[in-house]
Design an enzyme around this catalytic site. Structure first.
Site, PDB file in Angstrom:
ATOM      1  N   LYS A  69      13.635   7.473  12.061  1.00 42.96           N
ATOM      2  CA  LYS A  69      14.818   7.493  10.793  1.00 42.96           C
ATOM      3  C   LYS A  69      15.470   8.318  11.242  1.00 42.96           C
ATOM      4  O   LYS A  69      16.284   8.534   9.695  1.00 42.96           O
ATOM      5  CB  LYS A  69      13.636   8.294  10.412  1.00 42.96           C
ATOM      6  CG  LYS A  69      12.396   7.506   9.718  1.00 42.96           C
ATOM      7  CD  LYS A  69      12.226   6.616   8.915  1.00 42.96           C
ATOM      8  CE  LYS A  69      10.894   6.229   8.906  1.00 42.96           C
ATOM      9  NZ  LYS A  69      10.702   4.990   7.587  1.00 42.96           N
ATOM     10  N   SER A  72       1.087  -1.301  -0.145  1.00 42.24           N
ATOM     11  CA  SER A  72      -0.206   0.019  -0.232  1.00 42.24           C
ATOM     12  C   SER A  72       0.748   0.565  -0.046  1.00 42.24           C
ATOM     13  O   SER A  72       1.877   1.334  -0.011  1.00 42.24           O
ATOM     14  CB  SER A  72      -0.881   0.005   1.093  1.00 42.24           C
ATOM     15  OG  SER A  72       0.302   0.180   2.155  1.00 42.24           O
ATOM     16  N   GLY A  73       0.429   2.154  -0.523  1.00 36.42           N
ATOM     17  CA  GLY A  73       0.652   3.890   0.290  1.00 36.42           C
ATOM     18  C   GLY A  73       2.003   4.163  -0.632  1.00 36.42           C
ATOM     19  O   GLY A  73       2.123   3.849  -2.193  1.00 36.42           O
ATOM     20  N   ASP A 114       7.997 -10.761   6.225  1.00 33.15           N
ATOM     21  CA  ASP A 114       7.679  -9.811   7.454  1.00 33.15           C
ATOM     22  C   ASP A 114       9.033  -9.524   7.652  1.00 33.15           C
ATOM     23  O   ASP A 114       9.992 -10.711   8.046  1.00 33.15           O
ATOM     24  CB  ASP A 114       6.975 -10.991   8.833  1.00 33.15           C
ATOM     25  CG  ASP A 114       7.058 -10.337   9.822  1.00 33.15           C
ATOM     26  OD1 ASP A 114       8.100  -8.827   9.799  1.00 33.15           O
ATOM     27  OD2 ASP A 114       6.299 -10.764  10.729  1.00 33.15           O
ATOM     28  N   TYR A 174       9.673   7.788  16.315  1.00 38.00           N
ATOM     29  CA  TYR A 174       9.230   6.964  14.646  1.00 38.00           C
ATOM     30  C   TYR A 174      11.050   8.390  14.783  1.00 38.00           C
ATOM     31  O   TYR A 174      11.722   7.645  13.329  1.00 38.00           O
ATOM     32  CB  TYR A 174       8.206   7.409  13.837  1.00 38.00           C
ATOM     33  CG  TYR A 174       7.841   7.637  12.716  1.00 38.00           C
ATOM     34  CD1 TYR A 174       7.738   6.375  12.121  1.00 38.00           C
ATOM     35  CD2 TYR A 174       7.974   8.976  11.503  1.00 38.00           C
ATOM     36  CE1 TYR A 174       8.449   6.427  10.451  1.00 38.00           C
ATOM     37  CE2 TYR A 174       8.411   9.164  10.735  1.00 38.00           C
ATOM     38  CZ  TYR A 174       8.527   7.661  10.414  1.00 38.00           C
ATOM     39  OH  TYR A 174       8.254   7.933   8.962  1.00 38.00           O
TER      40      TYR A 174
END
Length: 252
Positions: A161, A21-22, A64, A157
Site C-alpha cells: 500500500k 463486496s465491502g 480477475d 500489505y
C-alpha cells in the site's frame, strides 16, 4: 459551481474493481447514485449480479485483475459505453503473517494483486482517458501504507500500500498535462472482508478504539465524500494526493 454540480456524475463511465463486496460494493453504489454508469468488476459474479439488481446504473463484469486479458476486456467494455472517465482501483488482498515466517510466494501474491495489477489497469485506463481529454483514477490505499501496522503483522500489505501511494504521485505527475488526475484514499479501520474478523474480536476492536482519536472504526458511508471529491468535478484541481480517512489514526 453549484453544490449539486460538484457531485453530479451524470453521463460518466466509471469502473470499480473489487466491487463484489465491502468497500468496493459501496463505492460502485455511491458513484451510480451520483449519476454515473458503473461497471462493477470482480471475480464473484453472483455477488455482482445481486448488486446490479439492487441499483440502477450498475453493470456486472467478471474480471480477475491479475489477468491481462481480463483487464483489457474491462477497458474495452468501458470504451463500448463511450470511454472510461473514472477508475476506482479497489481490489486488493492481504494476510496477517509475521515477516520472518512470511512465505515469499504470498509476499509476491500481495504485490501482484495490490500493486502490479493496479499499475497495469491504471496504464490501460490512463491511455483511454488521455485520448479523450482526461479522467480520474482513484486508488484505494491504506493507512498501513503510511504508518507501520505493528502489532498487527502485515508488513507485506503495508509495503504494497505504500507502493500504491508512491505510484499515485508518479502517475499523477506523468499524466497531469493529459488531463488524467490520479489520487488515492487511505482508509483507516473500516468494516470489510479484510477486517471483519479483527473488528469482531473484542480485544482487537478495543485496541482500534483506544488508538483511534475519534474512538471508533469507520462506518459505512464515511468514505463517500472523499471518493466523490476525487472522482468528480469538485476535485478538478487535485492530483497526486493521498487522503487519509482514518479517524485521526495517522495524526497521532
Amino acid at each position: 459551481m453549484s453544490a449539486s454540480h460538484i457531485v453530479d456524475l451524470t453521463g460518466k463511465i466509471a469502473v470499480v474493481t473489487g466491487a463484489s463486496s465491502g468497500l468496493g460494493r459501496n463505492f460502485a453504489a455511491v458513484l451510480a447514485a451520483a449519476g454515473a454508469t458503473v461497471i462493477a468488476a470482480a471475480r464473484r459474479t453472483e455477488l455482482l449480479a445481486s448488486l446490479a439488481e439492487q441499483q440502477a446504473g450498475i453493470l456486472a463484469h467478471r474480471c480477475d485483475i491479475t489477468q491481462t486479458a481480463d483487464l483489457e476486456a474491462l477497458i474495452t467494455r468501458a470504451d463500448e459505453l463511450g470511454g472510461i472517465d473514472i477508475l476506482v482501483n479497489n481490489a486488493g488482498w492481504a494476510d496477517a503473517v509475521p515477516a520472518m515466517t512470511q512465505p515469499m510466494a504470498d509476499f509476491r501474491k500481495t504485490f501482484d494483486i495490490d500493486v502490479t495489477a493496479l499499475f497495469e489497469l491504471s496504464v490501460l485506463a490512463g491511455k483511454s482517458m488521455a485520448e479523450r481529454g482526461g479522467g480520474s483514477i482513484v486508488n484505494i490505499a491504506s493507512v498501513l501504507g503510511m504508518v507501520a501496522s505493528a502489532p498487527v503483522p502485515q508488513a507485506a500489505y503495508g509495503t504494497a500500500k505504500g507502493a500504491v501511494i508512491s505510484m499515485t504521485r508518479h502517475l499523477a505527475c506523468e499524466w497531469a498535462r493529459q488531463g488524467v488526475r490520479v489520487n488515492s484514499i487511505s482508509p483507516g479501520w473500516f468494516p470489510s472482508e479484510l477486517t471483519d474478523k479483527m473488528l469482531a474480536d473484542e480485544s482487537a476492536s478495543g485496541w482500534i478504539r483506544r488508538n483511534t482519536p475519534l474512538g471508533r472504526p469507520g462506518e459505512n458511508g464515511e468514505l463517500d465524500g472523499a471518493l466523490l471529491l476525487l472522482a468528480g468535478p469538485a476535485g478538478s484541481f487535485i492530483t497526486g494526493q493521498n487522503i487519509a480517512v482514518d479517524g485521526g489514526w495517522t495524526a497521532r
